[in-house]
Scaffold this active site. Structure first.
Site, mmCIF file in Angstrom:
data_model
loop_
_atom_site.group_PDB
_atom_site.id
_atom_site.type_symbol
_atom_site.label_atom_id
_atom_site.label_comp_id
_atom_site.label_asym_id
_atom_site.label_seq_id
_atom_site.Cartn_x
_atom_site.Cartn_y
_atom_site.Cartn_z
ATOM 1 N N GLU A 122 5.459 -3.454 0.822
ATOM 2 C CA GLU A 122 5.734 -3.074 -0.477
ATOM 3 C C GLU A 122 5.056 -1.935 -0.623
ATOM 4 O O GLU A 122 3.770 -1.827 -0.656
ATOM 5 C CB GLU A 122 4.728 -4.287 -1.188
ATOM 6 C CG GLU A 122 5.530 -5.778 -0.825
ATOM 7 C CD GLU A 122 6.947 -5.838 -1.803
ATOM 8 O OE1 GLU A 122 7.215 -4.942 -2.550
ATOM 9 O OE2 GLU A 122 7.252 -7.036 -1.691
ATOM 10 N N CYS A 176 1.860 0.348 -9.059
ATOM 11 C CA CYS A 176 3.049 1.127 -8.017
ATOM 12 C C CYS A 176 4.097 1.406 -8.799
ATOM 13 O O CYS A 176 4.758 2.306 -8.279
ATOM 14 C CB CYS A 176 3.193 0.076 -6.865
ATOM 15 S SG CYS A 176 3.563 -1.468 -7.567
ATOM 16 N N VAL A 214 0.519 4.637 5.146
ATOM 17 C CA VAL A 214 -0.066 3.757 5.739
ATOM 18 C C VAL A 214 1.081 2.636 6.129
ATOM 19 O O VAL A 214 0.910 2.052 7.368
ATOM 20 C CB VAL A 214 -1.160 2.946 5.188
ATOM 21 C CG1 VAL A 214 -1.945 1.898 5.783
ATOM 22 C CG2 VAL A 214 -2.181 3.971 4.764
ATOM 23 N N GLY A 215 1.957 2.540 5.286
ATOM 24 C CA GLY A 215 3.363 1.577 5.548
ATOM 25 C C GLY A 215 3.950 2.040 7.060
ATOM 26 O O GLY A 215 4.177 1.094 7.840
ATOM 27 N N GLY A 218 0.699 -1.108 -0.077
ATOM 28 C CA GLY A 218 -0.067 0.013 -0.038
ATOM 29 C C GLY A 218 0.745 1.283 0.032
ATOM 30 O O GLY A 218 1.963 1.273 -0.491
ATOM 31 N N SER A 219 0.375 2.419 0.518
ATOM 32 C CA SER A 219 1.091 3.548 0.529
ATOM 33 C C SER A 219 2.127 3.849 1.567
ATOM 34 O O SER A 219 2.019 3.163 2.698
ATOM 35 C CB SER A 219 -0.173 4.556 0.626
ATOM 36 O OG SER A 219 -0.644 4.628 1.696
ATOM 37 N N PRO A 220 3.133 4.776 1.224
ATOM 38 C CA PRO A 220 4.414 4.929 2.090
ATOM 39 C C PRO A 220 3.500 5.375 3.499
ATOM 40 O O PRO A 220 4.160 4.892 4.847
ATOM 41 C CB PRO A 220 5.135 5.936 1.516
ATOM 42 C CG PRO A 220 4.663 5.636 0.068
ATOM 43 C CD PRO A 220 3.528 5.251 -0.109
HETATM 44 P P1 NAD Z 1 -3.375 2.407 1.266
HETATM 45 O O1 NAD Z 1 -2.302 2.286 1.878
HETATM 46 O O2 NAD Z 1 -4.296 3.447 1.005
HETATM 47 O O3 NAD Z 1 -4.399 1.026 1.505
HETATM 48 C C1 NAD Z 1 -3.679 -0.434 1.521
HETATM 49 C C2 NAD Z 1 -4.254 -1.194 2.715
HETATM 50 O O4 NAD Z 1 -4.209 -0.529 3.834
HETATM 51 C C3 NAD Z 1 -5.920 -1.181 2.195
HETATM 52 O O5 NAD Z 1 -6.371 -2.654 2.814
HETATM 53 C C4 NAD Z 1 -6.583 -0.239 3.454
HETATM 54 O O6 NAD Z 1 -7.763 -0.737 4.028
HETATM 55 C C5 NAD Z 1 -5.343 -0.246 4.622
HETATM 56 N N1 NAD Z 1 -5.473 0.869 5.273
HETATM 57 C C6 NAD Z 1 -5.717 2.229 4.959
HETATM 58 N N2 NAD Z 1 -5.542 3.039 5.867
HETATM 59 C C7 NAD Z 1 -5.112 2.219 6.913
HETATM 60 C C8 NAD Z 1 -4.926 2.582 8.310
HETATM 61 N N3 NAD Z 1 -4.760 4.003 8.479
HETATM 62 N N4 NAD Z 1 -4.425 1.568 9.017
HETATM 63 C C9 NAD Z 1 -4.189 0.475 8.747
HETATM 64 N N5 NAD Z 1 -4.501 -0.001 7.580
HETATM 65 C C10 NAD Z 1 -4.984 0.857 6.417
HETATM 66 O O7 NAD Z 1 -2.967 2.040 -0.365
HETATM 67 P P2 NAD Z 1 -4.015 1.952 -1.610
HETATM 68 O O8 NAD Z 1 -4.883 3.379 -2.108
HETATM 69 O O9 NAD Z 1 -4.930 0.782 -1.425
HETATM 70 O O10 NAD Z 1 -3.003 1.590 -2.915
HETATM 71 C C11 NAD Z 1 -2.251 2.575 -3.419
HETATM 72 C C12 NAD Z 1 -0.786 2.529 -3.026
HETATM 73 O O11 NAD Z 1 -0.167 1.303 -2.991
HETATM 74 C C13 NAD Z 1 0.128 3.302 -3.815
HETATM 75 O O12 NAD Z 1 1.120 3.949 -2.936
HETATM 76 C C14 NAD Z 1 1.002 2.340 -4.412
HETATM 77 O O13 NAD Z 1 2.210 2.805 -4.973
HETATM 78 C C15 NAD Z 1 1.046 1.363 -3.406
HETATM 79 N N6 NAD Z 1 1.174 -0.167 -4.150
HETATM 80 C C16 NAD Z 1 2.323 -0.678 -3.825
HETATM 81 C C17 NAD Z 1 2.704 -2.004 -4.443
HETATM 82 C C18 NAD Z 1 3.967 -2.607 -4.385
HETATM 83 O O14 NAD Z 1 3.998 -3.855 -4.562
HETATM 84 N N7 NAD Z 1 4.940 -1.854 -3.876
HETATM 85 C C19 NAD Z 1 1.648 -2.665 -5.104
HETATM 86 C C20 NAD Z 1 0.430 -1.962 -5.391
HETATM 87 C C21 NAD Z 1 0.424 -0.489 -4.698
#
Ligand code: NAD
Length: 475
Positions: A221, A255, A203-204, A199-201
């Site tokens: 990731e 991503c 939330v990471g 997901g996003s940096p």
């Molecule tokens: P996101 O971080 O918003 O959400 C990812 C997951 O985290 C979802 O399941 C969501 O429900 C959960 N989440 C959201 N907020 C949270 C919180 N506060 N606490 C705990 N969990 C939470 O990301 P997104 O919008 O779903 O995806 C887009 C991002 O993901 C982009 O930055 C993209 O570059 C990245 N991404 C990375 C890869 C990779 O393999 N490196 C692959 C796909 C997407």
């Protein structure tokens, strides 16, 4: 079996019970043979195949993903991941002997690959099945029990994925919990043994903080801005086409999508024209009706992308192609921008949409300092026929992964590690690399007969002091 799918956003008690079942099962799962693990992977793919049409329908409803791309970028990816994992698994699971060295005479040492235990996999929405199941394949191969949390944004796909999981796995082996941020927050309270987050940096970082409480290891990731550097090539045609395809596929919601392009200043006009033609060639006609061109996953994301374009234009950028945004229909037109102010948000934030800023350069030094002044990219793309140029860029600019003379394609490899560095992530997935993330490498030492160890225990008589001195010199 569909009735076993858990309710969406279940209460804490249901979540806790699901976790306890996974935890109780973990020791048995850890000791599953390679054959038993492979059997589960085969069953997973069989069910995916059975639900192929449902997956296509769900992803169409979620963000009008073309059915051909569901086959290519979701189903085929899992098929080939399972194939690669099955090929290597027996070897990866084998205990590996390591030398003991002179000091450990009379003993043997080896490394056991052991499942970490209960893993949590949190997935984003942009490849809503693939990014959930690719790490799941690795976790099952490693012998973990797993809790899955798909994204709430692609809710139709999350439901089909939940049904697939409930059909294939006993809930004590794999449990899937649907829900949004609140549910994810509850999950992160639990003492998992590994968290694999995509997901996003932003939330990471939340995930990493939660993991620190127990503590447990993490694979992150993440995303970011992946630059493309185009050398002064003889012809720009195939380069422009490959960049246009990589940028517009999945409507830029990848991503590792090329985020912005560097082009030598004297090739600017030619490149912009070639790029525009390539975009039109890929998606001809009235774009709103074009079934091959995907939608943005949610209105707020379309709005966010529109705001990035507006900000750039308000700061003087040239809008060379596209620019229309329809928030209600989650639609963003393929867009090319040039002459962008270096303070524009579009050069700072990950775009994650079908908008491509083009930046000119006079020297490689400029390019290198522009990229290195920003967080480490997930991917770096170099288009060049000059080995020296490629070597120099790779040597001076860090990134999670890199492709030369193509974009995005490196992600499909089951042999290359896929992951970021710094802001773009920690750890790597795919093939053996994914297996390793869910595996604890336990070092085991066995004493076969008593060596000279007792001679080195206190009391340190003058004779022993001399022996220590000799050993230090000889060993
Ligand atoms: P996101 O971080 O918003 O959400 C990812 C997951 O985290 C979802 O399941 C969501 O429900 C959960 N989440 C959201 N907020 C949270 C919180 N506060 N606490 C705990 N969990 C939470 O990301 P997104 O919008 O779903 O995806 C887009 C991002 O993901 C982009 O930055 C993209 O570059 C990245 N991404 C990375 C890869 C990779 O393999 N490196 C692959 C796909 C997407």
């Amino acid at each position: 079996m569909t009735q076993r799918v858990l309710p969406i956003a279940p209460n804490q008690e249901i979540i806790f019970k699901a976790f306890e079942a996974l935890k109780n099962r973990a020791p048995e799962q850890r000791n599953l043979s390679a054959k038993a693990r492979m059997k589960r992977l085969d069953a997973l793919y069989k069910e995916i195949w059975k639900r192929r049409d449902d997956l296509k329908e769900a992803m169409w409803l979620d963000f009008r993903k073309p059915p051909e791309e569901v086959d290519l970028t979701e189903i085929f990816v899992i098929k080939s991941e399972i194939k690669a994992v099955k090929k290597g698994l027996r070897e990866w699971m084998k205990p590996k002997r390591v030398p003991g060295g002179l000091a450990l005479v009379g003993s043997s040492s080896w490394v056991r690959s052991e499942a970490k235990g209960v893993a949590l996999i949190i997935a984003p929405w942009n490849y809503p099945m693939q990014l959930m199941f690719r790490p799941l394949v690795a976790a099952i191969a490693a012998g973990c029990t797993v809790m899955l949390k798909p994204s709430e944004v692609t809710a139709n796909t999350a439901q089909v994925v939940a049904e697939i999981v409930s059909e294939v796995f006993d809930p004590s082996e794999v449990a899937l919990i649907q829900g949004g941020v609140e549910t994810a927050t509850q999950l992160l309270e639990l003492p998992f043994n590994h968290i694999y987050f995509t997901g996003s940096p932003a939330v990471g970082k939340i995930v990493m903080r939660a993991a620190a409480k127990h503590p447990c290891s993490v694979t992150l990731e993440l995303g970011g801005k992946s630059p493309v550097i185009v050398d002064d090539l003889k012809s720009l045609k195939s380069t422009a086409k490959k960049i246009a395809w990589a940028k517009l596929s999945n409507a830029g919601q990848i991503c590792v999508a090329p985020d912005y392009v560097f082009i030598p200043v004297h090739r600017k006009e030619e490149f912009l024209e070639t790029l525009k033609n390539a975009m039109i060639e890929l998606y001809p006609g009235a774009l709103q009706e074009n079934k091959d061109f995907q939608r943005i996953a949610a209105p707020h994301h379309a709005e966010r992308i529109g705001n990035l374009v507006d900000d750039a234009v308000n700061r003087g950028a040239t809008l060379l192609h596209g620019g229309s945004v329809n928030t209600d229909h989650c639609w963003v037109e393929p867009t090319i921008l040039s002459d962008i102010d270096s303070n524009a948000s579009i050069l700072e934030e990950e775009i994650f949409g079908p908008v491509l800023p083009v930046v000119t350069y006079q020297s490689l030094d400029e390019v290198v300092s522009f990229i290195n002044d920003r967080p480490t990219p997930l991917a770096l793309y170099i288009y060049s026929k000059r080995k020296k140029f490629i070597r120099e860029v790779l040597g001076r600019v860090q990134s999670g992964g890199a492709s030369i003379n193509n974009c995005v394609i490196h992600v499909s490899s089951n042999h290359l590690p896929f992951g970021g560095l710094g802001n773009s992530g920690i750890g790597s997935g795919h093939g053996e690399h994914g297996f390793r993330e869910f595996t604890h490498y336990r070092g085991v030492y066995e004493q076969h007969f008593d060596g000279a160890g007792a001679l080195l225990m206190p009391p340190y008589t003058p004779w022993k002091t001399k022996l220590v001195d000799r050993l230090l010199r000889w060993l």
